[in-house]
Scaffold this motif. Structure first.
Motif: not given
Length: 117
Positions: A59-60, A79-81, A87-89, A94-96
């Motif tokens: 999902r991320l 909800e957390e996802i 927020e796109r930290p 970087r990981e995407q």
């Protein structure tokens, strides 16, 4: 099969399933029935979570290793996802990017294998 295996095949976090699911054994027929016509508890888990790490990573749009590098080791709710996506930290961006690069390289290599005689 073991409940952990069935939960993985269903894409749900085992600890969030009902006790009768966790404490029993799931036959192939029962698994097929759960997939074909999921009961309310399964629909709720798939929609709201908590989701296992594989689902969170998908999902991320990051790898499981990316989640680990970010320090995410627990199951997350939808909800957390969604909050992380909003927020796109920096770690997520970087990981995407890294995951997209790996996918492109895998596609390139697969294309080369197809072209080989």
């Amino acid at each position: 099969m073991k409940p952990a295996t069935a939960a993985k095949k269903l894409g749900v976090h085992l600890d969030a399933t009902p006790a009768e699911f966790r404490d029993g054994v799931v036959s192939r027929e029962e698994l097929d029935a759960l997939q074909a016509d999921p009961p309310q508890w399964l629909r709720d888990l798939r929609r709201e979570g908590p989701h296992p790490k594989q689902v969170v990573a998908a999902r991320l749009r990051v790898s499981l290793s990316g989640l680990a590098r970010a320090g995410i080791t627990d199951a997350l709710t939808s909800e957390e996802i969604d909050r992380i996506k909003a927020e796109r930290p920096d770690w997520l961006v970087r990981e995407q990017d890294l995951a997209a690069e790996v996918r492109r390289e895998n596609e390139r290599l697969a294309g080369e294998r197809v072209k080989q005689p």
